[in-house]
Design a protein around this motif. Structure first.
Motif, PDB file in Angstrom:
ATOM      1  N   ILE A 334      51.921 -10.867  88.471  1.00 20.74           N
ATOM      2  CA  ILE A 334      50.947 -10.046  89.456  1.00 20.74           C
ATOM      3  C   ILE A 334      52.401  -9.721  90.471  1.00 20.74           C
ATOM      4  CG2 ILE A 334      48.774 -10.986  89.611  1.00 20.74           C
ATOM      5  CD1 ILE A 334      49.548 -12.316  92.223  1.00 20.74           C
ATOM      6  N   HIS A 335      52.292  -8.203  90.993  1.00 22.41           N
ATOM      7  CA  HIS A 335      53.390  -7.511  91.490  1.00 22.41           C
ATOM      8  C   HIS A 335      53.040  -6.861  92.552  1.00 22.41           C
ATOM      9  CE1 HIS A 335      55.647  -7.448  87.167  1.00 22.41           C
ATOM     10  NE2 HIS A 335      54.497  -7.636  86.985  1.00 22.41           N
ATOM     11  N   SER A 336      53.795  -6.569  93.623  1.00 26.23           N
ATOM     12  CA  SER A 336      53.597  -5.447  94.547  1.00 26.23           C
ATOM     13  C   SER A 336      53.434  -4.161  93.900  1.00 26.23           C
ATOM     14  CB  SER A 336      54.920  -5.664  95.535  1.00 26.23           C
ATOM     15  OG  SER A 336      54.956  -4.369  96.209  1.00 26.23           O
ATOM     16  N   PRO A 337      52.642  -3.374  94.516  1.00 26.43           N
ATOM     17  CA  PRO A 337      52.368  -1.861  93.643  1.00 26.43           C
ATOM     18  C   PRO A 337      53.435  -1.162  94.040  1.00 26.43           C
ATOM     19  CG  PRO A 337      51.314  -2.050  95.796  1.00 26.43           C
ATOM     20  CD  PRO A 337      51.638  -3.599  95.623  1.00 26.43           C
ATOM     21  N   ALA A 338      54.737  -1.739  94.815  1.00 28.17           N
ATOM     22  CA  ALA A 338      55.834  -0.750  95.055  1.00 28.17           C
ATOM     23  C   ALA A 338      56.643  -0.535  93.766  1.00 28.17           C
ATOM     24  CB  ALA A 338      56.725  -1.546  96.089  1.00 28.17           C
ATOM     25  N   GLY A 339      56.818   0.537  93.250  1.00 25.34           N
ATOM     26  CA  GLY A 339      57.611   0.786  92.286  1.00 25.34           C
ATOM     27  C   GLY A 339      56.905   0.939  90.865  1.00 25.34           C
ATOM     28  N   GLY A 340      55.544   0.978  90.993  1.00 24.73           N
ATOM     29  CA  GLY A 340      54.635   1.080  89.750  1.00 24.73           C
ATOM     30  C   GLY A 340      55.221   0.269  88.755  1.00 24.73           C
ATOM     31  N   GLN A 341      55.117  -0.966  88.574  1.00 25.67           N
ATOM     32  CA  GLN A 341      55.696  -1.620  87.557  1.00 25.67           C
ATOM     33  C   GLN A 341      54.611  -2.446  86.908  1.00 25.67           C
ATOM     34  OE1 GLN A 341      59.096  -1.611  86.791  1.00 25.67           O
ATOM     35  NE2 GLN A 341      58.564   0.232  87.836  1.00 25.67           N
ATOM     36  N   GLY A 342      53.524  -2.800  87.626  1.00 20.37           N
ATOM     37  CA  GLY A 342      52.590  -3.964  87.024  1.00 20.37           C
ATOM     38  C   GLY A 342      51.889  -3.383  85.882  1.00 20.37           C
ATOM     39  N   LEU A 343      51.210  -2.344  85.774  1.00 16.90           N
ATOM     40  CA  LEU A 343      50.431  -1.893  84.694  1.00 16.90           C
ATOM     41  C   LEU A 343      51.295  -1.600  83.397  1.00 16.90           C
ATOM     42  CD1 LEU A 343      47.570   0.765  84.378  1.00 16.90           C
ATOM     43  CD2 LEU A 343      49.711   1.060  83.284  1.00 16.90           C
ATOM     44  N   ASN A 344      52.447  -1.058  83.818  1.00 16.83           N
ATOM     45  CA  ASN A 344      53.721  -0.684  82.839  1.00 16.83           C
ATOM     46  C   ASN A 344      54.101  -2.148  82.049  1.00 16.83           C
ATOM     47  OD1 ASN A 344      54.096   2.320  83.037  1.00 16.83           O
ATOM     48  ND2 ASN A 344      53.907   1.385  85.190  1.00 16.83           N
ATOM     49  N   THR A 345      54.430  -3.137  82.995  1.00 19.20           N
ATOM     50  CA  THR A 345      54.895  -4.394  82.271  1.00 19.20           C
ATOM     51  C   THR A 345      53.820  -5.112  81.441  1.00 19.20           C
ATOM     52  OG1 THR A 345      56.254  -4.724  84.044  1.00 19.20           O
ATOM     53  CG2 THR A 345      55.960  -6.652  82.947  1.00 19.20           C
ATOM     54  N   SER A 346      52.429  -4.909  81.804  1.00 15.93           N
ATOM     55  CA  SER A 346      51.431  -5.483  81.250  1.00 15.93           C
ATOM     56  C   SER A 346      51.097  -4.786  79.872  1.00 15.93           C
ATOM     57  CB  SER A 346      50.005  -5.406  82.105  1.00 15.93           C
ATOM     58  OG  SER A 346      50.379  -6.131  83.321  1.00 15.93           O
ATOM     59  N   LEU A 347      51.308  -3.374  79.810  1.00 18.05           N
ATOM     60  CA  LEU A 347      51.132  -3.008  78.444  1.00 18.05           C
ATOM     61  C   LEU A 347      52.179  -3.457  77.460  1.00 18.05           C
ATOM     62  CD1 LEU A 347      50.726   1.041  79.528  1.00 18.05           C
ATOM     63  CD2 LEU A 347      49.089  -0.673  78.891  1.00 18.05           C
ATOM     64  N   GLN A 348      53.348  -3.472  77.987  1.00 12.84           N
ATOM     65  CA  GLN A 348      54.520  -3.850  77.179  1.00 12.84           C
ATOM     66  C   GLN A 348      54.551  -5.486  76.771  1.00 12.84           C
ATOM     67  OE1 GLN A 348      58.065  -2.074  78.776  1.00 12.84           O
ATOM     68  NE2 GLN A 348      56.390  -0.489  79.373  1.00 12.84           N
ATOM     69  N   ASP A 349      53.780  -6.186  77.534  1.00 19.16           N
ATOM     70  CA  ASP A 349      53.375  -7.756  76.928  1.00 19.16           C
ATOM     71  C   ASP A 349      52.440  -7.409  75.654  1.00 19.16           C
ATOM     72  OD1 ASP A 349      54.412  -8.814  79.186  1.00 19.16           O
ATOM     73  OD2 ASP A 349      52.391  -9.214  80.448  1.00 19.16           O
ATOM     74  N   ALA A 350      51.454  -6.709  75.864  1.00 21.62           N
ATOM     75  CA  ALA A 350      50.722  -6.722  74.440  1.00 21.62           C
ATOM     76  C   ALA A 350      51.459  -6.037  73.217  1.00 21.62           C
ATOM     77  CB  ALA A 350      49.489  -5.560  74.987  1.00 21.62           C
ATOM     78  N   TYR A 351      52.339  -4.963  73.776  1.00 18.11           N
ATOM     79  CA  TYR A 351      53.002  -4.480  72.739  1.00 18.11           C
ATOM     80  C   TYR A 351      54.037  -5.333  72.069  1.00 18.11           C
ATOM     81  CZ  TYR A 351      55.300  -0.141  70.647  1.00 18.11           C
ATOM     82  OH  TYR A 351      55.937   0.932  70.148  1.00 18.11           O
ATOM     83  N   ASN A 352      54.698  -6.167  72.796  1.00 21.04           N
ATOM     84  CA  ASN A 352      55.695  -7.180  72.214  1.00 21.04           C
ATOM     85  C   ASN A 352      54.663  -8.134  71.542  1.00 21.04           C
ATOM     86  OD1 ASN A 352      56.754 -10.246  72.585  1.00 21.04           O
ATOM     87  ND2 ASN A 352      58.440  -8.878  73.113  1.00 21.04           N
ATOM     88  N   LEU A 353      53.556  -8.762  71.896  1.00 26.77           N
ATOM     89  CA  LEU A 353      52.866  -9.652  71.265  1.00 26.77           C
ATOM     90  C   LEU A 353      52.058  -9.310  69.893  1.00 26.77           C
ATOM     91  CD1 LEU A 353      51.544 -12.678  71.398  1.00 26.77           C
ATOM     92  CD2 LEU A 353      50.000 -11.643  72.930  1.00 26.77           C
ATOM     93  N   GLY A 354      51.617  -8.116  69.829  1.00 30.50           N
ATOM     94  CA  GLY A 354      50.870  -7.493  68.440  1.00 30.50           C
ATOM     95  C   GLY A 354      51.580  -7.634  67.558  1.00 30.50           C
ATOM     96  N   TRP A 355      53.030  -7.128  67.381  1.00 30.71           N
ATOM     97  CA  TRP A 355      53.565  -7.389  66.257  1.00 30.71           C
ATOM     98  C   TRP A 355      54.005  -8.817  65.667  1.00 30.71           C
ATOM     99  CZ3 TRP A 355      58.320  -9.198  64.728  1.00 30.71           C
ATOM    100  CH2 TRP A 355      59.343  -9.483  65.734  1.00 30.71           C
TER     101      TRP A 355
END
Length: 561
Positions: A334-355
């Protein structure tokens, strides 16, 4: 690889939920009902489901809530996430719904002050087709992903909650509770928990999750249908900030898509005050808050669509894998909302794991390949947590005099890499200091195909396959790289330049970005291997599949590094 966390015996794990109990420990079972069970259909779960669907992986995505997240939380979509959406086939719908980050407009009471950009703009280049972050309410990002999943033939089981599970060496047995109270037992090869920051799965596993309070103040955020914008002098072209408002920082941001809707953000300087949406986010309470904080008259809250209270915190799970259960998204960090990183990091977790799940379940890769998900993503999550916490600290250190400190290009997530990860193999010599390395994001470059039609490197990467770029300029027909993987269906080979090329590097952008050699690009768009020897390609692929490392009868050296 980190295999220490994987249990070797069956363990009963309880998820606390109404009227639920742990399932009894189960021994090895027959073939699973699904290969992957995903708990939580937010952006993380949806991206993973889309990726698994296009790989033909039997999965099930369950969500305990009814369809649709109603709020705007997680509005910033960074350039790297736009590239992910491009690969998944969802970029057109997202771009049609999103907008640029508006300039910040400071206010002192009813008087306007300075205007400045919140985020340093990106530089459009041949290697970066999406240089700038965009804003899109999370409810619409989720809708776009739902629509893409359904286009591919996938679905979400809404009103279906995971209430208990056990795991053993062969899989996971899960208990699902439906809205009508019926209980279903499902057997899966793997369970992926994308069930949010309060993840019941993570708690059931007993995975340590250290949380730091980033800011002692509490905040309220609400999406509100309002009238009176013109009367109050609040335009829709800026993000309006009252940084020295009595009582605490206050902001109004017009939302994309809904022209009558605005996002209210309020911090309380009194750190003892904990806002309650039921009390503080009614239309009447918000009308009073607007008047108190801004002095403006004329703005009339008509309807509160969604509201949430929070205190900025940062935290990360000690590990993202425990046996056959994997954590992703807010369940992992979980992240501070500052910088807009949380959702983006989460998307890329899935993208890394899927393949990687696809490699294990379809291509015979060893189960230990999934340990690289933990190794790569825990490092990225730690780095991003440090960044978002630092940005929040910068905001506070300037006293929010201009509302928020300017975000640099590091928030775009284009420079995040896996250079030190277990899957990066850089085997070339005498590289320039600033040159691309194995583990880096694979940049785009405009080319043409054999017919002369435009065809970029991102066009070559798009899809659930590895891509082998041959920039050696080899004179051999077909090239030794193509011969090395001729029997590998999940690798596509493109000769860039040289005689009889598959792609013509018209302006030299591909050569400038990559240099000379063979570049094996992973399905998630990162360079896995950079080498000058075709035999290294075969050996690398043997590590992530059941491929024989050396095609008979040829002989080749084992992978180096």
């Amino acid at each position: 690889m980190n295999t220490a966390a994987a249990p070797t015996t069956t363990a009963a794990l309880d998820i606390t939920a109404p009227n639920s109990a742990a399932l009894p420990a189960s021994g090895p079972a027959s073939a699973p009902d699904v290969e992957v069970l995903i708990a939580g259909a937010g952006p993380t779960g949806l991206v993973l489901a889309i990726d698994l669907t296009r790989r033909g992986i039997r999965h099930r995505l369950v969500e305990q809530e009814a369809r649709g997240f109603p709020g705007s939380r997680g509005t910033g979509v960074q350039p790297r996430s736009l590239e992910v959406m491009d690969d998944l086939g969802a970029i057109a719908a997202l771009l049609a719904s999103a907008g640029p980050i508006p300039p910040m407009q400071s206010w002192e009471g009813t008087e306007r002050g300075a205007v400045w950009p919140l985020v340093e703009p990106g530089e459009r280049s041949p290697g970066t087709p999406y240089p700038d972050a965009l804003m899109c309410p999370q409810w619409r990002t989720v809708e776009v992903l739902y629509e893409r999943l359904e286009e591919l033939g996938g679905r979400v089981d809404f009103n279906t909650g995971l209430t208990g599970f056990t795991q053993d060496e062969d899989g996971v047995t899960a208990e699902l509770r439906h809205a009508d109270g019926t209980v279903e037992t499902v057997r899966a090869g793997y369970l992926v928990a994308s069930d949010g920051g309060r993840s019941a799965v993570r708690k059931a596993l007993g995975v340590p999750f250290e949380v730091d309070v980033v800011d002692q103040r509490h905040a309220l955020i609400a999406d509100v249908r309002m009238s009176g914008f013109e009367r109050a002098g609040v335009d829709r072209d800026h993000w309006h900030m009252w940084t020295t408002a009595p009582g605490g920082l206050f902001g109004l941001r017009p939302l994309e898509l809904r022209t009558d809707t605005i996002q209210i953000m309020a911090f309380w300087s009194d750190t003892a005050y904990v806002p309650d949406p039921a009390r503080d986010a009614t239309p009447e309470a918000l009308a009073r808050l607007i008047t108190e904080r801004t002095g403006l008259t004329g703005l009339v809250p008509e309807e509160v669509i969604w509201a949430s209270a929070f205190q900025p915190k940062a935290g990360m799970a000690a590990r993202f894998r425990t046996g056959r259960v994997l954590l992703a998204g807010d369940a992992a960090h979980i992240h501070s909302p500052a910088g807009g990183q949380g959702l983006n990091t989460s998307l890329q977790d899935a993208y890394n794991l899927g393949w990687k799940l696809g490699a294990v379940l379809r291509h015979g890769a060893p189960d230990a390949l999934l340990d690289t998900y933990d190794a790569e993503r825990t490092q990225v999550a730690a780095d991003v947590l440090e960044l978002s916490t630092r940005v929040h600290g910068q905001d506070r250190s300037v006293g929010f005099e201009r509302g928020m400190s300017r975000r640099g290009k590091e928030t775009h997530q284009l420079t995040l890499n896996y250079r030190t990860g277990p899957l990066a193999r850089e085997l070339r010599r005498d590289l320039p200091e600033d040159g691309l390395r194995a583990g880096d994001r694979a940049p785009d470059a405009p080319c043409t195909d054999a017919s002369g039609a435009p065809f970029s490197l991102f066009d070559a990467f798009r899809g659930p396959h590895f891509t082998l770029l041959d920039l050696t300029g080899s004179e051999a027909v077909g090239g030794p790289a193509a011969a090395a993987v001729a029997d590998v269906e999940w690798v596509r080979v493109y000769r860039v330049g040289g005689p009889a090329p598959d792609l013509v590097d018209v302006s030299g952008h591909a050569k400038a970005a990559y240099g000379t050699g063979l570049f094996l690009v992973r399905p998630d768009g990162y360079v896995g291997l950079a080498t000058d020897e075709a035999a290294d390609v075969r050996a690398y692929l043997a590590q992530v599949s059941a491929l024989e490392p050396v095609p008979a009868p040829a002989q080749a050296p084992a992978i180096r590094g």
